[in-house]
Design an enzyme around this catalytic site. Structure first.
Site, PDB file in Angstrom:
ATOM      1  N   GLY A 174       0.777  -1.247   0.000  1.00  0.00           N
ATOM      2  CA  GLY A 174       0.000   0.000   0.000  1.00  0.00           C
ATOM      3  C   GLY A 174       0.798   1.281   0.000  1.00  0.00           C
ATOM      4  O   GLY A 174       0.303   2.321  -0.440  1.00  0.00           O
ATOM      5  N   ASP A 184       0.860   3.397   4.293  1.00  0.00           N
ATOM      6  CA  ASP A 184      -0.268   4.109   3.713  1.00  0.00           C
ATOM      7  C   ASP A 184      -1.251   4.596   4.772  1.00  0.00           C
ATOM      8  O   ASP A 184      -1.691   5.737   4.747  1.00  0.00           O
ATOM      9  CB  ASP A 184      -0.986   3.221   2.674  1.00  0.00           C
ATOM     10  CG  ASP A 184      -1.320   1.822   3.196  1.00  0.00           C
ATOM     11  OD1 ASP A 184      -1.092   1.536   4.395  1.00  0.00           O
ATOM     12  OD2 ASP A 184      -1.811   0.999   2.394  1.00  0.00           O
ATOM     13  N   ASP A 243      -4.403   2.190  11.050  1.00  0.00           N
ATOM     14  CA  ASP A 243      -5.770   1.823  11.412  1.00  0.00           C
ATOM     15  C   ASP A 243      -5.731   1.343  12.866  1.00  0.00           C
ATOM     16  O   ASP A 243      -5.768   2.162  13.784  1.00  0.00           O
ATOM     17  CB  ASP A 243      -6.248   0.750  10.424  1.00  0.00           C
ATOM     18  CG  ASP A 243      -7.685   0.333  10.638  1.00  0.00           C
ATOM     19  OD1 ASP A 243      -8.417   1.033  11.349  1.00  0.00           O
ATOM     20  OD2 ASP A 243      -8.093  -0.711  10.096  1.00  0.00           O
ATOM     21  N   LYS A 250      -6.689   6.674  10.697  1.00  0.00           N
ATOM     22  CA  LYS A 250      -8.142   6.541  10.900  1.00  0.00           C
ATOM     23  C   LYS A 250      -8.522   6.912  12.320  1.00  0.00           C
ATOM     24  O   LYS A 250      -7.864   6.490  13.274  1.00  0.00           O
ATOM     25  CB  LYS A 250      -8.570   5.101  10.647  1.00  0.00           C
ATOM     26  CG  LYS A 250      -9.185   4.893   9.302  1.00  0.00           C
ATOM     27  CD  LYS A 250      -9.859   3.557   9.237  1.00  0.00           C
ATOM     28  CE  LYS A 250      -9.592   2.923   7.894  1.00  0.00           C
ATOM     29  NZ  LYS A 250     -10.209   1.617   7.752  1.00  0.00           N
ATOM     30  N   PHE A 255     -13.699   2.773   5.134  1.00  0.00           N
ATOM     31  CA  PHE A 255     -12.773   1.975   4.327  1.00  0.00           C
ATOM     32  C   PHE A 255     -12.452   2.738   3.047  1.00  0.00           C
ATOM     33  O   PHE A 255     -13.347   3.090   2.274  1.00  0.00           O
ATOM     34  CB  PHE A 255     -13.360   0.602   3.999  1.00  0.00           C
ATOM     35  CG  PHE A 255     -12.323  -0.305   3.393  1.00  0.00           C
ATOM     36  CD1 PHE A 255     -11.383  -0.935   4.200  1.00  0.00           C
ATOM     37  CD2 PHE A 255     -12.260  -0.500   2.022  1.00  0.00           C
ATOM     38  CE1 PHE A 255     -10.391  -1.742   3.653  1.00  0.00           C
ATOM     39  CE2 PHE A 255     -11.284  -1.315   1.461  1.00  0.00           C
ATOM     40  CZ  PHE A 255     -10.357  -1.936   2.281  1.00  0.00           C
ATOM     41  N   ASP A 310      -5.857  -0.634  -1.561  1.00  0.00           N
ATOM     42  CA  ASP A 310      -6.649  -1.518  -2.415  1.00  0.00           C
ATOM     43  C   ASP A 310      -7.905  -2.036  -1.714  1.00  0.00           C
ATOM     44  O   ASP A 310      -8.036  -1.948  -0.492  1.00  0.00           O
ATOM     45  CB  ASP A 310      -5.819  -2.738  -2.825  1.00  0.00           C
ATOM     46  CG  ASP A 310      -5.677  -3.745  -1.687  1.00  0.00           C
ATOM     47  OD1 ASP A 310      -5.293  -3.331  -0.577  1.00  0.00           O
ATOM     48  OD2 ASP A 310      -5.984  -4.935  -1.899  1.00  0.00           O
ATOM     49  N   ARG A 360      -5.656   0.451  -6.421  1.00  0.00           N
ATOM     50  CA  ARG A 360      -4.443   1.111  -5.926  1.00  0.00           C
ATOM     51  C   ARG A 360      -4.015   2.250  -6.846  1.00  0.00           C
ATOM     52  O   ARG A 360      -3.326   3.174  -6.439  1.00  0.00           O
ATOM     53  CB  ARG A 360      -3.269   0.126  -5.848  1.00  0.00           C
ATOM     54  CG  ARG A 360      -3.441  -0.981  -4.814  1.00  0.00           C
ATOM     55  CD  ARG A 360      -2.110  -1.711  -4.622  1.00  0.00           C
ATOM     56  NE  ARG A 360      -2.261  -2.994  -3.961  1.00  0.00           N
ATOM     57  CZ  ARG A 360      -2.346  -3.168  -2.653  1.00  0.00           C
ATOM     58  NH1 ARG A 360      -2.327  -2.129  -1.853  1.00  0.00           N
ATOM     59  NH2 ARG A 360      -2.463  -4.364  -2.134  1.00  0.00           N
TER      60      ARG A 360
HETATM   61  P1  5GP Z   1      -3.383  -1.689  10.952  1.00  0.00           P
HETATM   62  O1  5GP Z   1      -2.330  -2.710  11.251  1.00  0.00           O
HETATM   63  O2  5GP Z   1      -2.988  -0.293  11.338  1.00  0.00           O
HETATM   64  O3  5GP Z   1      -4.724  -2.077  11.504  1.00  0.00           O
HETATM   65  O4  5GP Z   1      -3.629  -1.712   9.417  1.00  0.00           O
HETATM   66  C1  5GP Z   1      -2.711  -1.214   8.549  1.00  0.00           C
HETATM   67  C2  5GP Z   1      -2.897  -1.822   7.187  1.00  0.00           C
HETATM   68  O5  5GP Z   1      -4.251  -2.253   6.970  1.00  0.00           O
HETATM   69  C3  5GP Z   1      -2.626  -0.767   6.163  1.00  0.00           C
HETATM   70  O6  5GP Z   1      -1.263  -0.767   5.797  1.00  0.00           O
HETATM   71  C4  5GP Z   1      -3.518  -1.182   5.036  1.00  0.00           C
HETATM   72  O7  5GP Z   1      -2.838  -2.134   4.246  1.00  0.00           O
HETATM   73  C5  5GP Z   1      -4.686  -1.850   5.702  1.00  0.00           C
HETATM   74  N1  5GP Z   1      -5.838  -0.928   5.873  1.00  0.00           N
HETATM   75  C6  5GP Z   1      -6.298  -0.396   7.024  1.00  0.00           C
HETATM   76  N2  5GP Z   1      -7.363   0.396   6.798  1.00  0.00           N
HETATM   77  C7  5GP Z   1      -7.571   0.364   5.462  1.00  0.00           C
HETATM   78  C8  5GP Z   1      -8.523   1.003   4.600  1.00  0.00           C
HETATM   79  O8  5GP Z   1      -9.392   1.789   4.979  1.00  0.00           O
HETATM   80  N3  5GP Z   1      -8.410   0.721   3.273  1.00  0.00           N
HETATM   81  C9  5GP Z   1      -7.467  -0.122   2.786  1.00  0.00           C
HETATM   82  N4  5GP Z   1      -7.468  -0.319   1.476  1.00  0.00           N
HETATM   83  N5  5GP Z   1      -6.550  -0.737   3.554  1.00  0.00           N
HETATM   84  C10 5GP Z   1      -6.595  -0.482   4.887  1.00  0.00           C
HETATM   85 MG    MG Z   2      -0.631  -2.029   4.248  1.00  0.00          MG
END
Ligand code: 5GP
Ligand code: MG
Length: 206
Positions: free
Chosen positions: A60, A116, A119, A147, A168, A175, A181
């Site tokens: 991403g 990217d 979350d 987020k 999302f 993606d 992407r």
């Molecule tokens: P985390 O580990 O912070 O929960 O998630 C990070 C990864 O989850 C990001 O690098 C991304 O790949 C994916 N991700 C989290 N939220 C989103 C979203 O809203 N859209 C997309 N496409 N990917 C997300």
């Molecule tokens: Mg990612």
């Protein structure tokens, strides 16, 4: 004959163009460009002219990394790691898989981890923990998007492009089921659209 092999899969992929599903723009290409300018200024202010080792998180971060490093004056090295916590059409994280074997020796380096989106924060937290064990002079983190209200870890990124609502999003590297992407903007995929079917069924207008 060659052309058929080339075109047929694309017809399947873009089945969406006849669909009624939609997504709406959250951040335009111009807003993203301004955000990357700001991030690059903040990063250079923090590091001065020090050589910087940027570590991007595949897949991403490819767009934000490539836009960011071209705005960072001064010496920059680039390396990539791979992380995945989403499978196919899932929009909430599952088991986190990491591959860090592409990393060079980071001893004494000023390391900037770039992803990217932040979350739950579990991806960044896990990668930062590993990077911190590699003898770098410093390890900081940068995300394009953060987020709201989703963090499950105590760390926060050092540099944040944009704070966004808990939606999302796709585009600019992000993606859904492998698609979108390439969009130059960041768009919100509606919850109804996500539950309605595959990424191949989305109208990207607006
Ligand atoms: P985390 O580990 O912070 O929960 O998630 C990070 C990864 O989850 C990001 O690098 C991304 O790949 C994916 N991700 C989290 N939220 C989103 C979203 O809203 N859209 C997309 N496409 N990917 C997300
Ligand atoms: Mg990612």
């Amino acid at each position: 004959m060659d052309n058929l092999w080339c075109v047929a899969p694309h017809l399947l992929w873009f089945r969406p163009l006849v669909s009624s599903l939609s997504m709406h723009t959250l951040l335009t290409a111009a807003q993203l460009s301004e955000g990357i300018d700001r991030l690059a200024r903040d990063v250079r202010q923090a590091y001065g002219d020090c050589p910087l080792t940027v570590v991007g998180v595949l897949t991403g971060s490819v767009v934000v990394v490539s836009d960011l490093i071209r705005r960072l004056d001064g010496p920059v090295r680039l390396s990539m790691v791979w992380a995945s916590s989403y499978r196919g059409t899932a929009t909430r994280a599952g088991r986190l898989d990491l591959r860090l074997d592409l990393l060079p020796d980071l001893t004494g380096q000023q390391v900037l981890l770039v992803d990217d989106i932040f979350d739950s924060g579990r991806t960044m937290d896990a990668i930062l923990a590993d990077l911190r064990g590699r003898g770098a002079a410093s390890v900081r983190s940068l995300v394009l998007l953060r987020k709201h209200g989703r963090a499950e870890v105590s760390i926060q990124p050092d540099f944040v492009g944009f704070d966004i609502p808990d939606l999302f999003v796709v585009g600019y590297g992000l993606d859904y089921d492998g698609a979108w992407r390439h969009l130059p903007h960041v768009a919100v995929l509606d919850a109804d659209d996500i539950s309605a079917g595959s990424a191949a069924a989305v109208d990207v207008s607006g």
